[in-house]
Design a protein around this motif. Structure first.
Motif, PDB file in Angstrom:
ATOM      1  N   ALA A  44      38.479  31.907  34.509  1.00 24.38           N
ATOM      2  CA  ALA A  44      37.179  32.547  34.765  1.00 24.38           C
ATOM      3  C   ALA A  44      36.411  32.746  33.465  1.00 24.38           C
ATOM      4  O   ALA A  44      35.197  32.542  33.410  1.00 24.38           O
ATOM      5  CB  ALA A  44      37.381  33.876  35.477  1.00 24.38           C
ATOM      6  N   GLY A  45      37.126  33.128  32.396  1.00 22.86           N
ATOM      7  CA  GLY A  45      36.471  33.307  31.102  1.00 22.86           C
ATOM      8  C   GLY A  45      35.867  32.007  30.599  1.00 22.86           C
ATOM      9  O   GLY A  45      34.728  31.978  30.116  1.00 22.86           O
ATOM     10  N   ALA A  46      36.633  30.905  30.732  1.00 21.13           N
ATOM     11  CA  ALA A  46      36.142  29.602  30.280  1.00 21.13           C
ATOM     12  C   ALA A  46      34.935  29.178  31.108  1.00 21.13           C
ATOM     13  O   ALA A  46      33.928  28.688  30.575  1.00 21.13           O
ATOM     14  CB  ALA A  46      37.251  28.557  30.376  1.00 21.13           C
ATOM     15  N   LEU A  47      35.025  29.410  32.414  1.00 18.91           N
ATOM     16  CA  LEU A  47      33.896  29.084  33.291  1.00 18.91           C
ATOM     17  C   LEU A  47      32.680  29.935  32.920  1.00 18.91           C
ATOM     18  O   LEU A  47      31.543  29.451  32.906  1.00 18.91           O
ATOM     19  CB  LEU A  47      34.305  29.332  34.743  1.00 18.91           C
ATOM     20  CG  LEU A  47      33.373  28.792  35.827  1.00 18.91           C
ATOM     21  CD1 LEU A  47      33.327  27.277  35.771  1.00 18.91           C
ATOM     22  CD2 LEU A  47      33.849  29.249  37.209  1.00 18.91           C
ATOM     23  N   GLY A  48      32.948  31.199  32.559  1.00 20.81           N
ATOM     24  CA  GLY A  48      31.878  32.089  32.125  1.00 20.81           C
ATOM     25  C   GLY A  48      31.185  31.559  30.884  1.00 20.81           C
ATOM     26  O   GLY A  48      29.960  31.635  30.748  1.00 20.81           O
ATOM     27  N   LEU A  89      32.764  38.198  28.675  1.00 23.54           N
ATOM     28  CA  LEU A  89      33.631  39.342  28.971  1.00 23.54           C
ATOM     29  C   LEU A  89      33.543  39.726  30.444  1.00 23.54           C
ATOM     30  O   LEU A  89      34.556  39.961  31.112  1.00 23.54           O
ATOM     31  CB  LEU A  89      33.237  40.550  28.116  1.00 23.54           C
ATOM     32  CG  LEU A  89      33.654  40.533  26.645  1.00 23.54           C
ATOM     33  CD1 LEU A  89      33.030  41.714  25.926  1.00 23.54           C
ATOM     34  CD2 LEU A  89      35.174  40.586  26.540  1.00 23.54           C
ATOM     35  N   SER A  90      32.304  39.770  30.941  1.00 24.44           N
ATOM     36  CA  SER A  90      32.093  40.155  32.329  1.00 24.44           C
ATOM     37  C   SER A  90      32.741  39.140  33.270  1.00 24.44           C
ATOM     38  O   SER A  90      33.412  39.513  34.240  1.00 24.44           O
ATOM     39  CB  SER A  90      30.585  40.260  32.583  1.00 24.44           C
ATOM     40  OG  SER A  90      30.333  40.421  33.942  1.00 24.44           O
ATOM     41  N   ALA A  91      32.570  37.861  32.982  1.00 22.19           N
ATOM     42  CA  ALA A  91      33.165  36.815  33.820  1.00 22.19           C
ATOM     43  C   ALA A  91      34.691  36.900  33.792  1.00 22.19           C
ATOM     44  O   ALA A  91      35.362  36.773  34.826  1.00 22.19           O
ATOM     45  CB  ALA A  91      32.702  35.444  33.339  1.00 22.19           C
ATOM     46  N   THR A  92      35.236  37.134  32.605  1.00 22.99           N
ATOM     47  CA  THR A  92      36.689  37.205  32.460  1.00 22.99           C
ATOM     48  C   THR A  92      37.267  38.327  33.322  1.00 22.99           C
ATOM     49  O   THR A  92      38.240  38.134  34.057  1.00 22.99           O
ATOM     50  CB  THR A  92      37.047  37.462  30.985  1.00 22.99           C
ATOM     51  OG1 THR A  92      36.403  36.459  30.188  1.00 22.99           O
ATOM     52  CG2 THR A  92      38.541  37.391  30.760  1.00 22.99           C
ATOM     53  N   LEU A  93      36.635  39.505  33.236  1.00 23.96           N
ATOM     54  CA  LEU A  93      37.152  40.640  33.992  1.00 23.96           C
ATOM     55  C   LEU A  93      36.925  40.476  35.490  1.00 23.96           C
ATOM     56  O   LEU A  93      37.757  40.901  36.301  1.00 23.96           O
ATOM     57  CB  LEU A  93      36.527  41.935  33.478  1.00 23.96           C
ATOM     58  CG  LEU A  93      36.995  42.301  32.055  1.00 23.96           C
ATOM     59  CD1 LEU A  93      36.118  43.378  31.451  1.00 23.96           C
ATOM     60  CD2 LEU A  93      38.453  42.739  32.068  1.00 23.96           C
ATOM     61  N   ALA A  94      35.812  39.830  35.862  1.00 19.19           N
ATOM     62  CA  ALA A  94      35.596  39.514  37.275  1.00 19.19           C
ATOM     63  C   ALA A  94      36.726  38.598  37.739  1.00 19.19           C
ATOM     64  O   ALA A  94      37.224  38.715  38.865  1.00 19.19           O
ATOM     65  CB  ALA A  94      34.242  38.845  37.482  1.00 19.19           C
ATOM     66  N   GLY A  95      37.146  37.691  36.849  1.00 20.95           N
ATOM     67  CA  GLY A  95      38.268  36.806  37.157  1.00 20.95           C
ATOM     68  C   GLY A  95      39.555  37.586  37.368  1.00 20.95           C
ATOM     69  O   GLY A  95      40.314  37.315  38.315  1.00 20.95           O
ATOM     70  N   THR A  96      39.816  38.578  36.523  1.00 21.22           N
ATOM     71  CA  THR A  96      41.019  39.393  36.700  1.00 21.22           C
ATOM     72  C   THR A  96      41.015  40.035  38.084  1.00 21.22           C
ATOM     73  O   THR A  96      42.049  40.082  38.765  1.00 21.22           O
ATOM     74  CB  THR A  96      41.079  40.503  35.625  1.00 21.22           C
ATOM     75  OG1 THR A  96      40.866  39.913  34.356  1.00 21.22           O
ATOM     76  CG2 THR A  96      42.424  41.208  35.644  1.00 21.22           C
ATOM     77  N   ALA A  97      39.846  40.512  38.492  1.00 15.38           N
ATOM     78  CA  ALA A  97      39.739  41.151  39.807  1.00 15.38           C
ATOM     79  C   ALA A  97      40.070  40.151  40.918  1.00 15.38           C
ATOM     80  O   ALA A  97      40.845  40.459  41.835  1.00 15.38           O
ATOM     81  CB  ALA A  97      38.333  41.727  39.998  1.00 15.38           C
ATOM     82  N   GLY A  98      39.497  38.951  40.823  1.00 21.47           N
ATOM     83  CA  GLY A  98      39.739  37.934  41.848  1.00 21.47           C
ATOM     84  C   GLY A  98      41.189  37.479  41.868  1.00 21.47           C
ATOM     85  O   GLY A  98      41.792  37.310  42.942  1.00 21.47           O
ATOM     86  N   ALA A  99      41.761  37.288  40.683  1.00 17.95           N
ATOM     87  CA  ALA A  99      43.151  36.844  40.589  1.00 17.95           C
ATOM     88  C   ALA A  99      44.070  37.889  41.219  1.00 17.95           C
ATOM     89  O   ALA A  99      44.985  37.562  41.986  1.00 17.95           O
ATOM     90  CB  ALA A  99      43.517  36.620  39.121  1.00 17.95           C
ATOM     91  N   THR A 100      43.822  39.148  40.927  1.00 18.98           N
ATOM     92  CA  THR A 100      44.648  40.224  41.469  1.00 18.98           C
ATOM     93  C   THR A 100      44.525  40.267  42.991  1.00 18.98           C
ATOM     94  O   THR A 100      45.520  40.408  43.706  1.00 18.98           O
ATOM     95  CB  THR A 100      44.218  41.578  40.869  1.00 18.98           C
ATOM     96  OG1 THR A 100      44.173  41.446  39.452  1.00 18.98           O
ATOM     97  CG2 THR A 100      45.182  42.679  41.244  1.00 18.98           C
ATOM     98  N   LYS A 101      43.289  40.127  43.447  1.00 21.83           N
ATOM     99  CA  LYS A 101      43.074  40.170  44.897  1.00 21.83           C
ATOM    100  C   LYS A 101      43.817  39.037  45.597  1.00 21.83           C
ATOM    101  O   LYS A 101      44.356  39.224  46.689  1.00 21.83           O
ATOM    102  CB  LYS A 101      41.575  40.089  45.192  1.00 21.83           C
ATOM    103  CG  LYS A 101      41.248  40.368  46.646  1.00 21.83           C
ATOM    104  CD  LYS A 101      39.823  39.980  46.967  1.00 21.83           C
ATOM    105  CE  LYS A 101      39.667  39.472  48.368  1.00 21.83           C
ATOM    106  NZ  LYS A 101      39.952  38.111  48.654  1.00 21.83           N
ATOM    107  N   SER A 102      43.865  37.865  44.969  1.00 25.87           N
ATOM    108  CA  SER A 102      44.547  36.735  45.627  1.00 25.87           C
ATOM    109  C   SER A 102      46.043  37.003  45.776  1.00 25.87           C
ATOM    110  O   SER A 102      46.674  36.515  46.709  1.00 25.87           O
ATOM    111  CB  SER A 102      44.308  35.442  44.856  1.00 25.87           C
ATOM    112  OG  SER A 102      45.116  35.399  43.693  1.00 25.87           O
ATOM    113  N   ILE A 103      46.610  37.784  44.868  1.00 28.29           N
ATOM    114  CA  ILE A 103      48.032  38.112  45.001  1.00 28.29           C
ATOM    115  C   ILE A 103      48.237  39.199  46.057  1.00 28.29           C
ATOM    116  O   ILE A 103      49.158  39.128  46.870  1.00 28.29           O
ATOM    117  CB  ILE A 103      48.612  38.556  43.636  1.00 28.29           C
ATOM    118  CG1 ILE A 103      48.621  37.355  42.703  1.00 28.29           C
ATOM    119  CG2 ILE A 103      50.015  39.115  43.804  1.00 28.29           C
ATOM    120  CD1 ILE A 103      49.235  37.617  41.361  1.00 28.29           C
TER     121      ILE A 103
END
Ligand code: ADP
Ligand code: MG
Lengths: 253, 304
Positions: free
Chosen positions: B85-89, B205-219
């Motif tokens: 997500a960070g790289a995509l950001g 930074l915002s994209a990276t943390l949004a990614g953490t949220a999505g990754a966590t939700k998928s688990i």
């Protein structure tokens, strides 16, 4: 010409057919207070915007200490030591007065990208910021929210913020505009004081200020230079008197 | 007062799974984190992105993929999703950051549509079905996340860590410059700050943390679906942030809890939920411009 700090050659800016700055050749001597005067709409602010790269010139070039800076970006100009103020008061309104100055000081620490550190590390700049505020008579307002300051004090804060970067060349766009007589006197004194070891190019409407401060004056009219020289010469120039009478701006003197 | 308040919230968070259904709590926390990440951009950098679901959703897909196909554990799975997500950001940011206002929003929306399309068409994303049956696995090899409480406290720890990082970012030297740019961009430029680079960092930074949220939700839900990358999700996070109060640390949490909570409470009445939430949103925007937390904060200040 070693003591020429800033030079423009044939500097021109057109806005869709209208030429706001027209082939200006200007040389600013190091250590001088150089004033740029002229009626409203003469192109003074546009000229400043060109110098600081907020606008891209249509033609011509800009040299700072002999180096061509025509194609640089505005932030790079600041890194070279050219700091401007704005005609419309430029402060950070919701920050405290101290924070405003500290933000300028902070740049030289090179921590602008450090998002993982606490901003309490900036407290080490407080003394320096305080000293600058004392210098412009704002010491006792350090903790006020900037928005609440009177207009004249905001302009003084702007000068303190500019000085925080210790610029080699300061560009001031109408620093006394909209001030009462008392503030004008204070600001004039302040500019004289800070001019000691730097060069200042200022736009100024108040001819009283210009006559006391400026080593050299350039008169701009319709984007082009009308006259140049020390106050005594320029003020006697019939074309200048004519231009100022025409713009009924002479009461300012 | 401030510190006590956060400690109380922390303790409430620790006790929550004994009072509220843990899966709901985890969903709330994932969306709260997403909204907090979004708020770092909208509230603290003044940039409105219409494409944040791209980061949330793509991280969910990447985490799901590496955990099902490459046998990654949950920790490295979340890290992989987050980094992606960070790289995509960074890519989105480089393309969009020079644009202002609505143009910036439109470019992020267009890029998000591309990510949505790829999520539908690429061979390893499961097409319309998305990824199903993502294993929760063993955290660090010994914490079994199939145990609801273990899963909950993992999510809670991730949330607290990310929230702390956002708090720190806002109150950092970088945060000061962000604030200055929001208040007077030309002045910040004239003082020598490279405004585009600063904004780009905020975006990443915002994209990276949004990614953490999505990754966590998928688990937590063991799925990654097209909904996660859709513009509905982008819209929803805007709604949460504005409703709760942008530019406040607590606002997005309150907003996310309100929106997700309402969706749950009203799930019985079907598609009317969208209409009702839409109406609440309109009322809030018209009546309380600063959002719930912003308005309460203002009343609080006034009464002293
Ligand atoms: N961005 C712009 N687009 C079009 N015209 C402009 C722009 N900026 C300034 N001008 C025009 O250029 C002229 C010079 O303006 P300005 O430099 O602000 O004058 P001064 O500062 O000397 O009063 C004015 O006629 C103004 O209308
Ligand atoms: Mg002007």
């Amino acid at each position: 010409m070693t003591d020429c700090i800033l030079e423009t050659r044939n500097l021109t800016k057109e806005f869709s057919g209208f030429t706001a700055v027209n082939g200006v050749d200007l040389k600013v001597q190091r250590g001088h207070i150089h004033a740029l005067i002229g009626p409203n709409g003469a192109g003074k602010t546009t000229f400043f915007n060109l110098l600081t790269k907020f606008l891209t010139p249509t033609d011509g070039s800009i040299l700072f200490k002999g180096r061509d800076i025509t194609r640089m970006r505005p932030a790079d100009i600041a890194h070279l030591g050219v700091i401007r103020s704005f005609q419309i008061s430029a402060v950070f309104p919701n920050m405290t007065v101290l924070e405003n100055v500290r933000l300028a000081l902070q740049r030289k620490l090179g921590v602008a990208y450090q998002f993982w550190r606490s901003d309490s590390m900036l407290h080490r700049l407080n003394d320096q910021a305080m000293a600058l505020l004392e210098d412009v008579g704002l010491g006792k307002f350090a903790d006020n929210i900037t928005e609440e300051l009177a207009y004249g004090r905001k302009r003084a804060l702007e000068i303190a913020t500019t000085l925080a970067l210790d610029p080699e060349l300061m560009l001031l766009d109408e620093p006394t505009q909209g001030m009462g007589a008392e503030d004008v006197g204070m600001t004039t004194e302040l500019i004289r004081r800070v001019s000691a070891d730097r060069t200042i190019l200022m736009v100024e409407h108040n001819l009283g200020v210009v006559s006391t401060l400026a080593d050299c004056i350039t008169v701009l009219q319709r984007g082009a230079i009308l006259a140049e020289g020390p106050y005594e010469t320029v003020s006697k120039n019939p074309e200048v008197i004519e231009a100022y009478m025409g713009a009924s701006d002479v009461e300012h003197a | 007062m401030n510190k006590t308040f956060w400690i109380i919230l922390f303790v409430l968070g620790l006790l929550a799974p004994f009072a509220v259904y843990p899966v709901l709590m985890m969903e709330l926390l994932c969306f709260a984190l997403f909204a907090c990440a979004f708020n770092l951009l909208l509230g603290y950098s003044g940039l409105l992105s219409f494409g944040h679901a791209a980061f949330f959703g793509s991280a969910a897909y990447i985490t799901g993929f590496v955990m099902t196909q490459w046998n990654f554990g949950p920790f490295s799975g979340i890290v992989a999703g987050t980094l992606f997500a960070g790289a995509l950001g960074l890519v989105f940011g480089l393309l969009a950051i020079r644009r202002q206002g609505i143009y910036f929003a439109m470019i992020t929306l267009a890029l998000e549509q591309i990510v949505f399309f790829l999520s539908l068409k690429l061979p390893f994303t499961g097409g319309e079905d998305g990824l199903q049956g993502i294993p929760r696995g063993m955290l660090f090899g010994f914490i079994d996340l199939n145990q609801p409480l273990n899963m909950y406290y993992t999510v809670f720890a991730i949330f607290v860590a990310c929230f702390w990082l956002i708090h720190r970012t806002v109150h950092s030297p970088f945060g000061q410059v962000l604030r200055a740019i929001r208040e007077n961009e030309p002045r910040a430029i004239s003082l020598g700050y490279n405004v585009e680079r600063i904004k780009l960092l905020a975006f990443v930074l915002s994209a990276t943390l949004a990614g953490t949220a999505g990754a966590t939700k998928s688990i937590v839900f063991q799925t990654a679906s097209l909904t996660d990358v859709s513009w509905h999700t982008s819209g929803s996070v805007i709604l949460m942030t504005l409703l709760g109060g942008m530019g406040t640390l607590l606002g997005p949490i309150v907003g996310a809890f309100t929106v997700v909570g309402l969706e749950h409470e009203l799930s019985g009445i079907g598609s009317w939920v969208t209409v009702i939430i839409g109406m609440i949103f309109i009322v809030c925007v018209l009546a309380f411009r600063r959002g719930i937390v912003g308005e309460i904060g203002r009343l609080w200040k006034r009464s002293f």
